[in-house]
Design a protein around this motif. Sequence first.
Motif, PDB file in Angstrom:
ATOM      1  N   LEU A  10      -0.313  41.888  76.560  1.00  0.00           N
ATOM      2  CA  LEU A  10      -0.030  40.515  76.119  1.00  0.00           C
ATOM      3  C   LEU A  10      -0.276  40.369  74.623  1.00  0.00           C
ATOM      4  N   GLY A  11      -1.330  41.016  74.135  1.00  0.00           N
ATOM      5  CA  GLY A  11      -1.617  40.997  72.695  1.00  0.00           C
ATOM      6  C   GLY A  11      -0.512  41.647  71.899  1.00  0.00           C
ATOM      7  N   VAL A  12       0.026  42.747  72.423  1.00  0.00           N
ATOM      8  CA  VAL A  12       1.147  43.421  71.766  1.00  0.00           C
ATOM      9  C   VAL A  12       2.362  42.504  71.761  1.00  0.00           C
ATOM     10  N   VAL A  13       2.633  41.852  72.894  1.00  0.00           N
ATOM     11  CA  VAL A  13       3.766  40.924  72.965  1.00  0.00           C
ATOM     12  C   VAL A  13       3.593  39.806  71.940  1.00  0.00           C
ATOM     13  N   ALA A  14       2.390  39.257  71.827  1.00  0.00           N
ATOM     14  CA  ALA A  14       2.135  38.192  70.859  1.00  0.00           C
ATOM     15  C   ALA A  14       2.379  38.679  69.439  1.00  0.00           C
ATOM     16  N   PHE A 159      10.129  46.914  70.918  1.00  0.00           N
ATOM     17  CA  PHE A 159      10.144  47.312  72.326  1.00  0.00           C
ATOM     18  C   PHE A 159      11.225  48.356  72.506  1.00  0.00           C
ATOM     19  N   ASP A 160      10.833  49.513  73.058  1.00  0.00           N
ATOM     20  CA  ASP A 160      11.771  50.604  73.305  1.00  0.00           C
ATOM     21  C   ASP A 160      12.257  50.512  74.750  1.00  0.00           C
ATOM     22  N   ASP A 161      13.531  50.174  74.925  1.00  0.00           N
ATOM     23  CA  ASP A 161      14.094  50.003  76.263  1.00  0.00           C
ATOM     24  C   ASP A 161      14.007  51.274  77.093  1.00  0.00           C
ATOM     25  N   SER A 163      11.839  53.771  77.055  1.00  0.00           N
ATOM     26  CA  SER A 163      10.491  54.115  77.534  1.00  0.00           C
ATOM     27  C   SER A 163       9.778  52.933  78.172  1.00  0.00           C
ATOM     28  N   GLY A 164      10.269  51.706  77.907  1.00  0.00           N
ATOM     29  CA  GLY A 164       9.609  50.514  78.408  1.00  0.00           C
ATOM     30  C   GLY A 164       8.283  50.250  77.722  1.00  0.00           C
ATOM     31  N   GLN A 165       8.154  50.706  76.465  1.00  0.00           N
ATOM     32  CA  GLN A 165       6.901  50.581  75.723  1.00  0.00           C
ATOM     33  C   GLN A 165       7.128  49.903  74.379  1.00  0.00           C
ATOM     34  N   PHE A 166       6.065  49.297  73.873  1.00  0.00           N
ATOM     35  CA  PHE A 166       6.083  48.806  72.507  1.00  0.00           C
ATOM     36  C   PHE A 166       5.665  49.963  71.614  1.00  0.00           C
ATOM     37  N   GLN A 167       6.468  50.234  70.598  1.00  0.00           N
ATOM     38  CA  GLN A 167       6.146  51.359  69.733  1.00  0.00           C
ATOM     39  C   GLN A 167       6.442  51.048  68.276  1.00  0.00           C
ATOM     40  N   SER A 168       5.828  51.837  67.443  1.00  0.00           N
ATOM     41  CA  SER A 168       6.069  51.785  66.007  1.00  0.00           C
ATOM     42  C   SER A 168       6.255  53.213  65.547  1.00  0.00           C
ATOM     43  N   GLN A 169       7.178  53.429  64.635  1.00  0.00           N
ATOM     44  CA  GLN A 169       7.376  54.772  64.100  1.00  0.00           C
ATOM     45  C   GLN A 169       6.588  54.931  62.813  1.00  0.00           C
ATOM     46  N   VAL A 170       5.815  56.014  62.746  1.00  0.00           N
ATOM     47  CA  VAL A 170       5.161  56.388  61.500  1.00  0.00           C
ATOM     48  C   VAL A 170       5.938  57.583  60.955  1.00  0.00           C
ATOM     49  N   ASN A 171       6.274  57.496  59.692  1.00  0.00           N
ATOM     50  CA  ASN A 171       7.113  58.498  59.045  1.00  0.00           C
ATOM     51  C   ASN A 171       6.383  59.016  57.815  1.00  0.00           C
ATOM     52  N   ALA A 172       6.442  60.320  57.592  1.00  0.00           N
ATOM     53  CA  ALA A 172       5.736  60.904  56.456  1.00  0.00           C
ATOM     54  C   ALA A 172       6.534  62.070  55.897  1.00  0.00           C
TER      55      ALA A 172
END
Length: 196
Positions: A10-14, A159-161, A163-172
Amino acid sequence: MTLGRYLKALGVVATVVAFSAGAASANDFASQITDVLSKQVRPWLSDPTVIEAVKAQNAETAGLSEAEIDALDKQWRAEAEAGSGPLIDKVLAGKLSAFLKKKKAASDGLYSEVFVMDAKGLNVGQSDVTSDYMQGDEDKWQKTYPVGPDAVFIDEVEFDDSSGQFQSQVNATIADPATGQAIGAITIGINVEKLD
């Protein structure tokens, strides 16, 4: 789902709703993601498996024209849609892809995907098949490799459809340990629900 996991979700959704509404100008998980990058990922970015694969592909792709890159990207997209093909199979069969698959598996679900790009933004190795071969026209490459050896770009939470997960990409940027010069870039999808 446990109550704690439910509340965390819920915190991620918010957080995502806040991003959508423009209330947040940065990724609220940036410090945790930066911590994952520095403690977990950076140590293996100088592994010979990573460096040798990127340098070898840079030598192979250095002379490619824009039209040749477009043709390879078109081929990759068609193969991805079909489920496989010679270009995808070649990348997935490489030592680097095996290395990245092991890193993803060892992350206990924290990494949703890991892929490495060369100096042109083309896929060198990956844990999972990407939708396209050419990443050089996207922020994940444009805000890392061309910027320099220490560049990091953390994208927004989405939201990644698949995987059904909230994600962020880190790039370096990936730098050659011998010279300190930028040679490529890496993208790691971080499942923010798995962050402490």
